[in-house]
Motif scaffolding. Sequence first.
Motif, PDB file in Angstrom:
ATOM      1  N   GLU A 180       0.821  -1.228   0.000  1.00  0.00           N
ATOM      2  CA  GLU A 180       0.000   0.000   0.000  1.00  0.00           C
ATOM      3  C   GLU A 180       0.848   1.268   0.000  1.00  0.00           C
ATOM      4  O   GLU A 180       0.440   2.299  -0.538  1.00  0.00           O
ATOM      5  N   LYS A 181       2.032   1.189   0.585  1.00  0.00           N
ATOM      6  CA  LYS A 181       2.975   2.303   0.549  1.00  0.00           C
ATOM      7  C   LYS A 181       3.284   2.714  -0.894  1.00  0.00           C
ATOM      8  O   LYS A 181       3.575   3.867  -1.179  1.00  0.00           O
TER       9      LYS A 181
ATOM     10  N   GLY B 142       1.102   2.407  -3.305  1.00  0.00           N
ATOM     11  CA  GLY B 142      -0.158   2.690  -3.991  1.00  0.00           C
ATOM     12  C   GLY B 142      -0.825   1.482  -4.618  1.00  0.00           C
ATOM     13  O   GLY B 142      -1.611   1.632  -5.556  1.00  0.00           O
TER      14      GLY B 142
ATOM     15  N   LEU C 134      18.478   3.464  -6.400  1.00  0.00           N
ATOM     16  CA  LEU C 134      17.612   3.447  -5.213  1.00  0.00           C
ATOM     17  C   LEU C 134      18.345   2.917  -3.985  1.00  0.00           C
ATOM     18  O   LEU C 134      17.738   2.697  -2.933  1.00  0.00           O
TER      19      LEU C 134
ATOM     20  N   LEU D 123      11.659   9.183  -7.905  1.00  0.00           N
ATOM     21  CA  LEU D 123      11.771   7.957  -7.097  1.00  0.00           C
ATOM     22  C   LEU D 123      12.378   8.256  -5.726  1.00  0.00           C
ATOM     23  O   LEU D 123      11.976   7.673  -4.718  1.00  0.00           O
ATOM     24  N   ASP D 124      13.351   9.172  -5.695  1.00  0.00           N
ATOM     25  CA  ASP D 124      13.950   9.572  -4.406  1.00  0.00           C
ATOM     26  C   ASP D 124      12.899  10.172  -3.480  1.00  0.00           C
ATOM     27  O   ASP D 124      12.816   9.843  -2.299  1.00  0.00           O
TER      28      ASP D 124
ATOM     29  N   GLU E  79      10.517   7.556  -2.230  1.00  0.00           N
ATOM     30  CA  GLU E  79      11.100   6.707  -1.191  1.00  0.00           C
ATOM     31  C   GLU E  79      11.017   7.405   0.169  1.00  0.00           C
ATOM     32  O   GLU E  79      10.678   6.788   1.180  1.00  0.00           O
TER      33      GLU E  79
ATOM     34  N   ARG F  54       7.418   7.257   1.329  1.00  0.00           N
ATOM     35  CA  ARG F  54       7.029   5.891   1.704  1.00  0.00           C
ATOM     36  C   ARG F  54       7.650   5.474   3.022  1.00  0.00           C
ATOM     37  O   ARG F  54       7.012   4.818   3.845  1.00  0.00           O
ATOM     38  N   ASP F  55       8.911   5.867   3.213  1.00  0.00           N
ATOM     39  CA  ASP F  55       9.588   5.510   4.465  1.00  0.00           C
ATOM     40  C   ASP F  55       8.853   6.072   5.675  1.00  0.00           C
ATOM     41  O   ASP F  55       8.963   5.546   6.775  1.00  0.00           O
TER      42      ASP F  55
ATOM     43  N   VAL G 236       3.712   7.345   4.016  1.00  0.00           N
ATOM     44  CA  VAL G 236       2.801   8.016   3.085  1.00  0.00           C
ATOM     45  C   VAL G 236       2.653   7.139   1.831  1.00  0.00           C
ATOM     46  O   VAL G 236       3.654   6.775   1.204  1.00  0.00           O
ATOM     47  N   ARG G 237       1.418   6.790   1.508  1.00  0.00           N
ATOM     48  CA  ARG G 237       1.180   5.938   0.335  1.00  0.00           C
ATOM     49  C   ARG G 237       1.405   6.773  -0.925  1.00  0.00           C
ATOM     50  O   ARG G 237       0.683   7.730  -1.176  1.00  0.00           O
ATOM     51  N   THR G 238       2.423   6.404  -1.682  1.00  0.00           N
ATOM     52  CA  THR G 238       2.892   7.249  -2.777  1.00  0.00           C
ATOM     53  C   THR G 238       2.946   6.465  -4.069  1.00  0.00           C
ATOM     54  O   THR G 238       3.544   5.395  -4.125  1.00  0.00           O
TER      55      THR G 238
END
Lengths: 445, 445
Positions: free
Chosen positions: A45-46, A48, A271, B371-372, B375, B378-379, B382-384
Amino acid sequence: MADTQNTPEKHDKLSTEPYKGVRDFYPEDMAIQKRIFSIWRDTAEKYGYEEYSASVLEPSALYRAKSGEELVNEQTYNFTDRGEREVTLRPEMTPTVARMIAARRRDIMMPARWYSIPNLFRYEQPQRGRLREHWQLNVDIFGVTSLNAEIEIINIAYDIMIAYGLKNTDFEIRLNNRKLVNHINKDVFALDQDAAHKLSKILDKKAKINEETFVSSVKEIFAERSEDAKKFLALINSNNIEEFISHLPQCSANHESVREVREVMAGLERLGITNVSFAQTLMRGLDYYTGIVFEIFDLNPENRRSVFGGGRYDDLLSIFGNEKLPAVGFGAGDVIARDLLETYSGLNDTKNTSADVAICPINENNTPYALDIAEKLRDSGVRTVIDFSNKKIGDKIANANRRNIARVICIGDEEVANGKLTIKVLSSGEETITNESDLLSHFKE
Amino acid sequence: MADTQNTPEKHDKLSTEPYKGVRDFYPEDMAIQKRIFSIWRDTAEKYGYEEYSASVLEPSALYRAKSGEELVNEQTYNFTDRGEREVTLRPEMTPTVARMIAARRRDIMMPARWYSIPNLFRYEQPQRGRLREHWQLNVDIFGVTSLNAEIEIINIAYDIMIAYGLKNTDFEIRLNNRKLVNHINKDVFALDQDAAHKLSKILDKKAKINEETFVSSVKEIFAERSEDAKKFLALINSNNIEEFISHLPQCSANHESVREVREVMAGLERLGITNVSFAQTLMRGLDYYTGIVFEIFDLNPENRRSVFGGGRYDDLLSIFGNEKLPAVGFGAGDVIARDLLETYSGLNDTKNTSADVAICPINENNTPYALDIAEKLRDSGVRTVIDFSNKKIGDKIANANRRNIARVICIGDEEVANGKLTIKVLSSGEETITNESDLLSHFKE
């Protein structure tokens, strides 16, 4: 024993065993299972991804289409229902999700990011880590042709390993490309379809057979072309992609399939994911993969093994007569997840606490007041259990402690009369006296 | 059409339909299913109940023992596996939980408060609200002989109805006692076991047959004892427990079974639950009930119906040769839950938002920076979601909006260069500019 025949009911005690090869989840097992599922859900879910689900029953035809007859007949649970329909207990989720996407191809916004946690059935001899039923996280992205899809999917798989408690030095991400395998078989060695298929099957089995058998199988396929067999074995024995490429003709070094592998590795490195290696023997069994395939490999010296994997499968919707749809996904099982959690995180963290507080009426006639207090706490989301037993108050407190319940409130005649409640923290013995009206403030943290 | 025979693969498009009578859960359906499950979980856990689970496959013998052959043969999915084991797809959860408790009778701390959300299978013609597969919350308390168990279980059932959005005037809790039924049949009317059984079956069917058929069936059972038939019908037609008792002999008015009904009603009233009525015709089908039975009845004038129910079953463990264990429980299904949610709460609340924010790179070369940022978000949970498409930036924003994603961050060359990010709230169009280092503070609420 003489009367057995006459009263079979009394003697035929029913077994308490579950069906062969499946598991009962007692609350303490379920707590671990829920911890695994919540790692899976939170991670997907993080990024999406949205959860979907389907029945474990599917028309058997769904598995004939792409997996080959063998899988349907030998390894799956099939039966015929009373309407003469052939039914299968799903052995994997990918055909189901492909069916669902195909059914609403025009209504589903692309890209679709979907995940599910189905139970899957395999008919085989139960053994450690290979049960007849297991649960599997399936994560798939549909509608993305670029390698961003592979990078995102592998990133999710990586995050799950980290969430299990592994460090990036504990495991490795192994990459290959079906297109590269095809290129080598067809373009480099000009093998016909049959020989290429045999070679793929041998590669898929490489880890399970000894080196000698592997080499002689390869030589058999190449037959009199012993020079090509040698070249092929040099490719297989390369330690990294550079060495691998050095054994290829110049033009192959820039082949699309090689470029894809490099690009995925570079994308992951950007990443911060550097535990990635090229694995030219990686096939990932299933026939439907069309591009990048990957697996997560446990480097634990006592238990080196493939943990889970996935890849790109752009053609699967065609079995429903739909146009092709780009798709990348992976599956991760619960049995190995539990194993990894145990090794790398410890399962003791998964303490089974059924409630935040136990209310213990001292006498039966204190129960109505105890219920009032419980209702107040529950309305604020405090998990509250009441001890209805006739045990002595000391035993009630001891029971709460054995159940890992952190706090206890004892209700006696005095508490009922004056509304002063004592909250006892069982680990420290610390007691706090509170009014009923201030009660909730003690459960806010 | 002439070539159909030769190339069947091309023409036999695989159907995208699920198996008959089961459902696919697309993300929007699954969001509702998850809302139902979380009402169930939250309510049960508030009362200190622990989740358990088991396989959908059970040995068929488990259902023969108590449910009677009819259920096993006609209404369940049975098959024989290759090891000649008879297997059933579970039609209900109670035999499973009884099996699990019996297997570890001595290790499980009593009382045990357990819940589960199994999928259940019934082989029947699919119709509205009666599918071949459905999910059912099962809540059970084991080891409590007192009526506190019934009161707690009914309290949980009540809370679930309130959580669906019903007011207490929208539904009714109907109570009966199997002991009272037995007392009347045996002690009051001295019916033999066969006649008593027939009478119970007719009572169970009363709501589904017309009054005339019911009366004549009752008269048939009482045969020449027409005075008793009249008395029995007077009992059945009583409007409340006082009127009911007035038709009983003096000594029956104080019978244990009557006292139990009164005590449960009083206990519930003390908790503020007053929508409770005595229902002398309530049987709740299943044979294993031994005491109080109850059901939740929807009073909606357009759809009066039993919604779910349960009761006390103290004897079920005896089929495993165990000593008796007090048990009270209920089951509540997902199909009716969805129906009630739709009627009383509306399903629009269950908005399907896959992510909290969409990151939209303006060009492909902005993707690594996107993407950075993803990340980082998400960490922090937050659903991204990232839009990898080649669409124009306006279309990317429009897509995020169609997916109900609240906020968008567009990443162009400028953002990559200076690290200033614009968070756009799609509902209001409001834009906030932030540094990368302050980004997370905007997602804290």
